[in-house]
Design a protein around this motif. Structure first.
Motif, PDB file in Angstrom:
ATOM      1  N   TYR A  28      36.066  35.429  33.581  1.00  0.00           N
ATOM      2  CA  TYR A  28      36.915  35.725  34.744  1.00  0.00           C
ATOM      3  C   TYR A  28      36.785  37.186  35.148  1.00  0.00           C
ATOM      4  O   TYR A  28      36.593  37.508  36.320  1.00  0.00           O
ATOM      5  CB  TYR A  28      38.371  35.393  34.403  1.00  0.00           C
TER       6      TYR A  28
ATOM      7  N   THR B  35      41.811  36.101  47.417  1.00  0.00           N
ATOM      8  CA  THR B  35      41.853  36.762  46.116  1.00  0.00           C
ATOM      9  C   THR B  35      41.060  35.955  45.093  1.00  0.00           C
ATOM     10  O   THR B  35      40.820  34.751  45.273  1.00  0.00           O
ATOM     11  CB  THR B  35      43.300  36.906  45.603  1.00  0.00           C
TER      12      THR B  35
ATOM     13  N   ALA C  59      42.122  35.177  42.163  1.00  0.00           N
ATOM     14  CA  ALA C  59      43.033  34.206  41.565  1.00  0.00           C
ATOM     15  C   ALA C  59      43.063  32.909  42.368  1.00  0.00           C
ATOM     16  O   ALA C  59      43.070  31.807  41.799  1.00  0.00           O
ATOM     17  CB  ALA C  59      44.433  34.797  41.464  1.00  0.00           C
ATOM     18  N   GLU C  60      43.060  33.018  43.694  1.00  0.00           N
ATOM     19  CA  GLU C  60      43.064  31.824  44.537  1.00  0.00           C
ATOM     20  C   GLU C  60      41.757  31.059  44.401  1.00  0.00           C
ATOM     21  O   GLU C  60      41.742  29.827  44.383  1.00  0.00           O
ATOM     22  CB  GLU C  60      43.308  32.204  45.997  1.00  0.00           C
TER      23      GLU C  60
ATOM     24  N   SER D 237      41.861  29.260  41.055  1.00  0.00           N
ATOM     25  CA  SER D 237      42.758  28.108  41.144  1.00  0.00           C
ATOM     26  C   SER D 237      42.079  26.935  41.831  1.00  0.00           C
ATOM     27  O   SER D 237      42.178  25.786  41.381  1.00  0.00           O
ATOM     28  CB  SER D 237      44.038  28.488  41.900  1.00  0.00           C
TER      29      SER D 237
ATOM     30  N   PHE E  95      44.798  37.800  30.923  1.00  0.00           N
ATOM     31  CA  PHE E  95      45.154  37.151  32.188  1.00  0.00           C
ATOM     32  C   PHE E  95      45.931  35.865  31.899  1.00  0.00           C
ATOM     33  O   PHE E  95      45.400  34.756  32.037  1.00  0.00           O
ATOM     34  CB  PHE E  95      43.893  36.833  33.003  1.00  0.00           C
TER      35      PHE E  95
ATOM     36  N   GLU F 174      48.000  34.294  33.466  1.00  0.00           N
ATOM     37  CA  GLU F 174      48.161  33.393  34.606  1.00  0.00           C
ATOM     38  C   GLU F 174      47.048  32.353  34.672  1.00  0.00           C
ATOM     39  O   GLU F 174      47.214  31.282  35.256  1.00  0.00           O
ATOM     40  CB  GLU F 174      48.217  34.174  35.920  1.00  0.00           C
ATOM     41  N   LEU F 175      45.888  32.657  34.054  1.00  0.00           N
ATOM     42  CA  LEU F 175      44.800  31.682  34.044  1.00  0.00           C
ATOM     43  C   LEU F 175      45.200  30.428  33.278  1.00  0.00           C
ATOM     44  O   LEU F 175      44.859  29.312  33.659  1.00  0.00           O
ATOM     45  CB  LEU F 175      43.543  32.287  33.415  1.00  0.00           C
TER      46      LEU F 175
ATOM     47  N   THR G  66      47.536  28.398  35.438  1.00  0.00           N
ATOM     48  CA  THR G  66      46.782  27.741  36.508  1.00  0.00           C
ATOM     49  C   THR G  66      46.018  26.539  35.973  1.00  0.00           C
ATOM     50  O   THR G  66      46.040  25.451  36.566  1.00  0.00           O
ATOM     51  CB  THR G  66      45.795  28.735  37.147  1.00  0.00           C
TER      52      THR G  66
END
Length: 223
Positions: free
Chosen positions: A39, A64, A66-67, A70, A125, A127-128, A131
């Motif tokens: 990532y 982004t 992140a988007e 996702s 990260f 948030e990964l 997600t």
């Protein structure tokens, strides 16, 4: 106005198709780079270059990283729209069908690598992980849980905790087809072995939770 309408319609169709192709190219490039570089090592500029599109085109679809990640996760877990949910009334057959679909998902090319990258990057990260869990596993998890609840309403299965039964069922399958692959690079069971693992998981859940006296279509009445 009427004379211009076909041209306008054709132009709109062209731009929609171009956007679809660009999105597919970007998601394919993102998947390759995320799995190869991780990532943190994957930049939006690298993805745009790999996909053969401009940065402006990329930012229009995915502002982004992140988007983009996702969307890549969602695509990786996407199932065939034609896969209709099983009809309640024959839970053993339904469990076998759902289990086979889950095994097919987990053995897709690159799926183990996707799990590895999420686990590797999780400390930096977090948030990964969320997600991957929310957009990846949970939609399929929900579909299995919903079917178990439908079977319960149909009077074929009985249990107290649908989430727990779903976790146990999917866990039996993942424990054979996915998790060994995370550590053993040569772990590659053949189709017959995977089918047997799915069958045993379905039989185990059915034996534990089937309502006494219930039977599926075509099954003999053993009462």
């Amino acid at each position: 106005m009427d004379e211009d309408e076909p041209t306008q319609t054709g132009a709109a169709r062209y731009h929609r198709e171009l956007a679809r192709r660009n999105r597919a190219a970007l998601l394919g490039a993102a998947r390759r780079l995320f799995l190869d570089l991780g990532y943190d090592g994957t930049s939006l500029a690298k993805v745009a270059a790999e996909a053969g599109v401009s940065r402006a085109t990329l930012f229009k679809q995915f502002p982004t990283k992140a988007e983009l990640f996702s969307a890549m996760v969602t695509t990786s877990w996407a199932t065939d729209d034609e896969q209709a949910p099983p009809v309640p009334g024959d839970p053993l057959t339904a469990l076998s069908t759902l289990g086979t679909r889950y095994a097919d998902l987990l053995t897709r090319p690159g799926m183990a690598d996707l799990f590895r990258i999420v686990i590797a990057e999780l400390p930096r990260f977090p948030e990964l992980g969320r997600t991957h869990f929310d957009l990846g596993k949970m939609p399929f998890f929900d579909s299995v849980r919903d079917h178990l609840l439908a079977e319960q309403r149909a009077g074929t299965l009985q249990f107290r905790d649908a989430d727990l039964v779903t976790t146990q069922f999917l866990g039996m399958i993942a424990n054979y087809v996915l998790w060994p692959r995370m550590l053993l690079l040569d772990w590659d069971p053949d189709a017959a072995s995977v089918a047997r693992a799915v069958e045993e998981a379905a039989l185990t859940v059915h034996a534990r939770h089937a309502v006494p006296g219930s039977r599926g279509p075509g099954e003999p009445d053993t009462r």
